[in-house]
Design an enzyme around this catalytic site. Structure first.
Site, PDB file in Angstrom:
ATOM      1  N   ASP A 223       0.834  -1.205   0.000  1.00  0.00           N
ATOM      2  CA  ASP A 223       0.000   0.000   0.000  1.00  0.00           C
ATOM      3  C   ASP A 223       0.871   1.259   0.000  1.00  0.00           C
ATOM      4  OD1 ASP A 223      -2.812   0.962   0.403  1.00  0.00           O
ATOM      5  OD2 ASP A 223      -1.955   1.850   2.212  1.00  0.00           O
ATOM      6  N   GLU A 284       1.647  -0.579  -5.037  1.00  0.00           N
ATOM      7  CA  GLU A 284       0.542   0.356  -5.262  1.00  0.00           C
ATOM      8  C   GLU A 284       1.168   1.737  -5.222  1.00  0.00           C
ATOM      9  OE1 GLU A 284      -3.264   2.677  -3.771  1.00  0.00           O
ATOM     10  OE2 GLU A 284      -1.462   2.393  -2.609  1.00  0.00           O
TER      11      GLU A 284
END
Ligand code: NOJ
Length: 560
Positions: A223, A284
């Site tokens: 993330d 990401e």
């Protein structure tokens, strides 16, 4: 028609050992709270995922990306982790996780876990310790605490804004009751950013990686992989109002894409390499160009990066051709595969997005008052055509749960049902991401369409979803589910993931035409019907007759 340039796809195997499954894999994103609820509390869970694993095998996927399931107060749907090495009771137990890994692996399906290293929850023991400790203490040093500006420190240390709206700093009350320092949170105030220059943080994440690798995960989706390192001195920065919400501004941003972040992934690469079985890291990272994003997948860093440039490309043949060509140049140039993605839990589902007549409000969501409301029939038609293009491209592709059912964005969620922090932090000005997160339908006649045995659902499901339920689509050869199954089976049969793309010219400006091995793909993105060459039809996103390709339709033909 002529063949133009030739673009390698998954990049020839390099010195990295093993099968390198991630170069060509179709990876299915499960957003656990919205996938399948075994406990009946209205929130999906890990036993629910395990109970549906045969449906995923039947779909033909290679791997699952499991969005956060670790212990969390759920202020940002799990992207606020309070214990990185446990399963949140909402989703089950570590034993449930082990059962899921076992069920998936025994069917040849890999699992990559979400890992959230940019920030923790404010309920994480470290942050609680930091609040209780003094300014300058080692406890505060794991996060980014600073004194405020102004006479009494009443102003935030700089002008940074949270991705979710509002300031990126929150002032704490010191243990003695006085107004104190400020801490940085690029997202919600419940998500304090770690200080990644601190070796203690670095070592803790090595431990967390090993914890899940030891449990058998095949890798991690990382993330905010562009955000961990901040520019020295934390200089002021005003974001481009047209930049993407998760990053992606054209300018140098002091909290995105700092050089030092690459050292972290070089370090993690070595940790993963200690393990057998080709474990992989996927970034990401919302960055402005594919060339910049490709830096995250250099040979000693991560293995994949989400291709958000592709996701953000409108339904336009010229723009798609450009982004596909650039991706198939930039990623293989560093030895990595390109990835492809059209939907995820942060963006408007592509069955709606591709029919928006206003600008794509990526990350900000759409609601009943948004301009340019999508027309559902057109949106689904374009989504099917777009997925039929995507799954023919060389490299690895990501599918977001429910797109194989053709689910649209849920636009008319009532305000009091919405849960995305974006909605609250902007006082309803931005609808946020709940519309793509509504629990998915399995059985038309069952409570909550089979999502939950009690009929509960943490977000309300629209009445129209009965016709989109999986059981309604399974036996229907024209359904979106059947289309996806065929696409995945044929993609595998023709080895498209490991193939090479050659553009075909001569079909017109509004047509995307290419060859990948023995498959020719023609996509009519314009309004004028296109004459197809005489060739065996492998799959079509809509019915095709008399050799004419209608608007918003893609076919795969056997190359001649
Ligand atoms: C990206 C995740 O995909 C999103 O859902 C989350 O809100 C932010 N990162 C913050 O963790």
């Amino acid at each position: 028609m002529t063949l133009s340039d030739t673009l390698p796809g998954a990049a020839a195997a390099d010195s990295r050992p093993g099968s390198e499954w991630w170069r060509t894999a179709v990876i299915y994103q499960i957003y656990p709270r919205s996938f399948a609820d075994a406990s009946g509390d209205g929130v999906g869970d890990l036993p629910g995922v395990t109970s549906r694993i045969d449906d995923l095998q039947a779909l033909g996927i290679d791997a699952i990306w499991l969005s956060p399931f670790q212990r969390s107060p759920q202020k940002d749907a799990g992207y606020d982790v309070s214990d990185y090495c446990d399963v949140d009771p909402l989703f089950g137990t570590l034993a449930d996780f082990d059962d899921l890994i076992e069920a998936a692996h025994s069917r040849g399906i890999r699992i990559i876990a979400d890992l959230v290293p940019n920030h923790s929850s404010d309920q994480h023991v470290w942050f609680q310790e930091a609040l209780a400790a003094a300014p300058g203490s080692p406890e505060r040093g794991r996060y980014i605490f600073r004194d405020g500006k102004g006479e009494n420190g009443e102003l935030p240390p700089n002008n940074w804004e949270s991705v979710f709206g509002g300031p990126a700093w929150t002032r704490v009350t010191e243990p003695d009751g006085t107004a104190g320092q400020w801490y940085l949170h690029l997202f919600d105030s419940s998500q304090p950013d770690f200080d990644w220059s601190n070796p203690v943080v670095q070592e803790e994440f090595r431990r967390i990686l090993r914890f899940w690798l030891d449990r058998g995960v095949d890798g991690f989706r990382v993330d905010v992989a562009h955000g961990l390192v901040k520019a020295p001195g934390l200089p002021d920065y005003t974001p481009d109002p047209h930049g993407g919400s998760m990053g992606g501004d054209a300018a140098e941003v002091p909290y995105w894409g700092q050089e030092g972040v690459h050292d972290i992934y070089r370090d993690w690469h070595k940790v993963l390499a200690e393990y057998d079985g080709d474990r992989a890291l996927c970034a990401e990272a919302w960055l402005p160009t594919v060339d910049i994003t490709a830096k995250w997948v250099r040979p000693d860093e991560m293995h994949q990066a989400f291709n958000f440039a592709y996701l953000e490309t409108p339904w336009d043949a010229a723009e798609l051709r450009t982004v596909i060509s650039e991706s198939l140049r930039a990623y293989p140039a560093v030895g990595a595969p390109s990835t492809w993605v059209l939907s995820n839990h942060d963006v408007v589902r592509h069955a709606s997005r591709l029919a928006l007549t206003a600008e794509n409000p990526q990350g900000h969501g759409i609601g009943p008052d948004s301009p340019g409301q999508p027309e559902p029939v057109l949106g689904l038609r374009r989504a099917r055509a777009a997925s039929t293009v995507m799954l023919a491209l060389p490299g690895s592709a990501y599918i977001f749960q429910g797109e194989e059912l053709g689910l649209p964005e849920v636009i008319d969620l009532p305000g009091d049902a919405r849960q995305d922090p974006t909605w609250f932090r902007t006082e309803g000005e931005r609808y946020g991401r709940d519309g793509c997160r509504v629990p998915i339908p399995w059985d038309a006649a069952a409570p909550a369409y089979g999502f939950s045995p009690t009929g509960q659902s943490w977000l309300p499901q629209p009445a129209e979803w009965a016709t989109l339920a999986r059981d309604q689509q399974v036996g229907d050869p024209d359904s979106t589910l059947s289309l996806y199954r065929t696409l995945l089976a044929e993609r595998r049969a023709h080895g498209l993931g490991a193939g090479t793309l050659e553009w075909l010219d001569g079909y017109g400006d509004d047509v995307l035409a290419f060859r990948n091995g023995d498959v020719t793909v023609i996509s009519n993105i314009g309004e004028t019907p296109v004459e197809l060459p005489t060739a065996e039809l492998i799959v079509a996103s809509e019915p095709v007759s008399d050799g004419i390709l209608p608007a918003d339709t893609t076919v795969w033909l056997r190359s001649i």
